[in-house]
Motif scaffolding. Sequence first.
Motif, PDB file in Angstrom:
ATOM      1  N   LEU A   1       0.832  -1.196   0.000  1.00 31.20           N
ATOM      2  CA  LEU A   1       0.000   0.000   0.000  1.00 31.20           C
ATOM      3  C   LEU A   1       0.870   1.250   0.000  1.00 31.20           C
ATOM      4  O   LEU A   1       1.930   1.274   0.631  1.00 31.20           O
ATOM      5  N   PRO A   2       0.471   2.299  -0.700  1.00 35.01           N
ATOM      6  CA  PRO A   2       1.295   3.516  -0.730  1.00 35.01           C
ATOM      7  C   PRO A   2       1.296   4.235   0.627  1.00 35.01           C
ATOM      8  O   PRO A   2       0.255   4.687   1.107  1.00 35.01           O
ATOM      9  N   ARG A   3       2.475   4.280   1.240  1.00 36.21           N
ATOM     10  CA  ARG A   3       2.692   4.962   2.508  1.00 36.21           C
ATOM     11  C   ARG A   3       1.713   4.512   3.599  1.00 36.21           C
ATOM     12  O   ARG A   3       1.409   5.257   4.517  1.00 36.21           O
ATOM     13  N   SER A   4       1.246   3.285   3.486  1.00 36.89           N
ATOM     14  CA  SER A   4       0.267   2.774   4.443  1.00 36.89           C
ATOM     15  C   SER A   4       0.515   1.299   4.700  1.00 36.89           C
ATOM     16  O   SER A   4       1.145   0.602   3.908  1.00 36.89           O
TER      17      SER A   4
ATOM     18  N   TYR B   1      -7.296  -3.995  22.168  1.00 31.15           N
ATOM     19  CA  TYR B   1      -6.037  -4.457  21.600  1.00 31.15           C
ATOM     20  C   TYR B   1      -5.031  -3.315  21.622  1.00 31.15           C
ATOM     21  O   TYR B   1      -5.375  -2.154  21.385  1.00 31.15           O
ATOM     22  N   ILE B   2      -3.786  -3.663  21.868  1.00 35.10           N
ATOM     23  CA  ILE B   2      -2.678  -2.699  21.855  1.00 35.10           C
ATOM     24  C   ILE B   2      -1.822  -3.000  20.626  1.00 35.10           C
ATOM     25  O   ILE B   2      -1.283  -4.103  20.490  1.00 35.10           O
ATOM     26  N   VAL B   3      -1.705  -2.023  19.714  1.00 37.78           N
ATOM     27  CA  VAL B   3      -0.924  -2.205  18.494  1.00 37.78           C
ATOM     28  C   VAL B   3       0.484  -1.660  18.721  1.00 37.78           C
ATOM     29  O   VAL B   3       0.647  -0.511  19.143  1.00 37.78           O
ATOM     30  N   GLU B   4       1.488  -2.474  18.444  1.00 36.02           N
ATOM     31  CA  GLU B   4       2.887  -2.076  18.606  1.00 36.02           C
ATOM     32  C   GLU B   4       3.604  -2.173  17.264  1.00 36.02           C
ATOM     33  O   GLU B   4       3.307  -3.039  16.446  1.00 36.02           O
ATOM     34  N   ARG B   5       4.587  -1.278  17.060  1.00 36.13           N
ATOM     35  CA  ARG B   5       5.295  -1.212  15.780  1.00 36.13           C
ATOM     36  C   ARG B   5       6.761  -0.917  16.006  1.00 36.13           C
ATOM     37  O   ARG B   5       7.131  -0.234  16.963  1.00 36.13           O
ATOM     38  N   LYS B   6       7.594  -1.442  15.108  1.00 33.40           N
ATOM     39  CA  LYS B   6       9.001  -1.053  15.089  1.00 33.40           C
ATOM     40  C   LYS B   6       9.546  -1.265  13.683  1.00 33.40           C
ATOM     41  O   LYS B   6       8.973  -2.018  12.884  1.00 33.40           O
ATOM     42  N   THR B   7      10.664  -0.622  13.382  1.00 30.97           N
ATOM     43  CA  THR B   7      11.331  -0.778  12.096  1.00 30.97           C
ATOM     44  C   THR B   7      12.543  -1.678  12.271  1.00 30.97           C
ATOM     45  O   THR B   7      12.888  -2.081  13.391  1.00 30.97           O
TER      46      THR B   7
ATOM     47  N   ASN C   1       9.292   2.872   0.481  1.00 26.51           N
ATOM     48  CA  ASN C   1      10.342   1.863   0.384  1.00 26.51           C
ATOM     49  C   ASN C   1      10.903   1.513   1.764  1.00 26.51           C
ATOM     50  O   ASN C   1      12.107   1.503   1.996  1.00 26.51           O
ATOM     51  N   TYR C   2       9.993   1.205   2.678  1.00 24.02           N
ATOM     52  CA  TYR C   2      10.397   1.013   4.063  1.00 24.02           C
ATOM     53  C   TYR C   2       9.728  -0.226   4.639  1.00 24.02           C
ATOM     54  O   TYR C   2       8.612  -0.583   4.244  1.00 24.02           O
ATOM     55  N   VAL C   3      10.405  -0.873   5.566  1.00 20.41           N
ATOM     56  CA  VAL C   3       9.895  -2.095   6.196  1.00 20.41           C
ATOM     57  C   VAL C   3       9.429  -1.773   7.611  1.00 20.41           C
ATOM     58  O   VAL C   3      10.166  -1.184   8.405  1.00 20.41           O
ATOM     59  N   TYR C   4       8.189  -2.170   7.897  1.00 17.66           N
ATOM     60  CA  TYR C   4       7.632  -1.997   9.232  1.00 17.66           C
ATOM     61  C   TYR C   4       7.187  -3.354   9.758  1.00 17.66           C
ATOM     62  O   TYR C   4       6.712  -4.202   8.996  1.00 17.66           O
ATOM     63  N   MET C   5       7.320  -3.547  11.067  1.00 17.82           N
ATOM     64  CA  MET C   5       6.857  -4.778  11.717  1.00 17.82           C
ATOM     65  C   MET C   5       5.826  -4.423  12.777  1.00 17.82           C
ATOM     66  O   MET C   5       5.973  -3.413  13.486  1.00 17.82           O
TER      67      MET C   5
ATOM     68  N   VAL D   1       5.333  -5.467   6.977  1.00 14.03           N
ATOM     69  CA  VAL D   1       4.740  -4.672   5.900  1.00 14.03           C
ATOM     70  C   VAL D   1       5.859  -3.964   5.159  1.00 14.03           C
ATOM     71  O   VAL D   1       6.770  -3.425   5.778  1.00 14.03           O
ATOM     72  N   ILE D   2       5.776  -3.983   3.835  1.00 12.88           N
ATOM     73  CA  ILE D   2       6.757  -3.290   3.002  1.00 12.88           C
ATOM     74  C   ILE D   2       6.021  -2.244   2.181  1.00 12.88           C
ATOM     75  O   ILE D   2       5.117  -2.574   1.417  1.00 12.88           O
ATOM     76  N   THR D   3       6.397  -1.020   2.348  1.00 13.61           N
ATOM     77  CA  THR D   3       5.765   0.050   1.564  1.00 13.61           C
ATOM     78  C   THR D   3       6.449   0.170   0.210  1.00 13.61           C
ATOM     79  O   THR D   3       7.561  -0.293  -0.002  1.00 13.61           O
ATOM     80  N   LYS D   4       5.808   0.829  -0.707  1.00 14.19           N
ATOM     81  CA  LYS D   4       6.333   1.020  -2.055  1.00 14.19           C
ATOM     82  C   LYS D   4       7.564   1.924  -2.037  1.00 14.19           C
ATOM     83  O   LYS D   4       7.710   2.752  -1.145  1.00 14.19           O
TER      84      LYS D   4
END
Length: 460
Positions: free
Chosen positions: A148-151, A167-173, A201-205, A226-229
């Motif tokens: 998804l573009p920037r999403s 639910y608690i959503v957690e994220r890291k690169t 062009n970024y990877v998020y977990m 998730v990998i962005t464009k």
Amino acid sequence: MKLLSLSTLLTASLLTFNACSGVKPNVDEKTAVDDTLPVITLTQNGIMSDMTSIAFEWNSIKDPRVKEIYVYRTSPKSENNKEMQYYESVNSRFKTHYVDDDVSPDTIYSYSFRVLAEDTQGRLSQVYKVNTKPVLQSVAWIHSITGLPRSAKIIWRPHSNQRVQKYIVERKTLEETEWETIETINDRLNAEFLDTELKDNYVYMYRLRAKTYDGIISTPSQIVKVITKPLPKTVTNIRVSTNLPKQIKIDWEATTQKDFSRYYVYRSTSIDGNYELIAKLHNNTFIDKIDEDGARYFYRVSVVDKDGLESENEKNSIMGMTLAKPAAPAIFKAELVGSYIELNWSKVDPRSKSYIIVKETQKGWLDTKRDEFRDIAATHYRDNVVDADTTYTYRIYSLDENKILSESSEPVVVVTPESTEFIEAPKASAVEEQTVKKPVEVKTQEKVIAPAEDLDINEL
């Protein structure tokens, strides 16, 4: 008491019942021990534990001399976790329950009890070791939508525990070492989250924790990526085989990606099904070994660059199949001719190289016999072993050069008359009969080639 009373105690009495915690007992090591005082014994189902509480139930105490009941405990957090130390007291012999709500999940605690009279104390009960339940598990299934573009979109299956509130959503690169809480999703049935304003062009977990109404937070869920464009260019010109025995060959146009790392090969039983990663490769050819005839699978191939970015592959599904079974023969004649039965059939499939005849003989209701005749090259057969008043059923299979067995032909039945006149003439020597081995349907067993030696198939 029954186990039901303990369960009720755990859920309803935590707030209303508590022992005299933190008060030093009136007795010490010099207090006399009276062996005539009762010793605390738990009921048959006298222990129940949760993540944050442990409940006990003991048999009622009849001795009027008993004034209190002392609780002793050891735990990994105790200064001396090998000796039982006074912990709390129950201030009436008429009480038969105790709840310790100051415990940690997945931890072993030891308890013992003793009664206290006016100037004496009873003996310590036996030691009861209790392991609290593990921390609540997170959602069982979580999935990310990539490209998804920037999403980034995260979906999951709602938690099955109705105590879950949010639910608690957690994220890291990839560069970060700590997880960041970015959102709290209310309502157990709410199972979607859309993360926006992400880098290109970024990877998020992402991972998810469930939180109950009483504040218990679960373990983290499975991590999804998730990998962005932009992503690497998709694989082109994928080709799959449909005529190889016990295997499917897949190849494709080699990528021109400058920072190419490897290919991922996915497989599914349906075009829109769940695709499983089955190989990580450096070359652009893959042999999928499958121990089944006519097995159909759908494949997708993607390119992964050295940063772990993976190309889209959802639109490039292609079907391959193993060599199908040869067509079954078609029996067009099965009749009694004098003292023998003559069979004739058609070679329906040009792949057929030989035939197997399965003969079932039945006399009466219970007397049955099965025979098998193999390595028959012709398309006709004369069965000289024929008796009167007997029912014969024939089925014919074909084998190709790869020893792939066809399905059975339509069965044909020949019933001989009761009279023996038709077999008065001497019979020719019968074809050697063998005990039948019923053709067994080959079951599919997935066998795939091993990934390249320097790759870990479990590495994502």
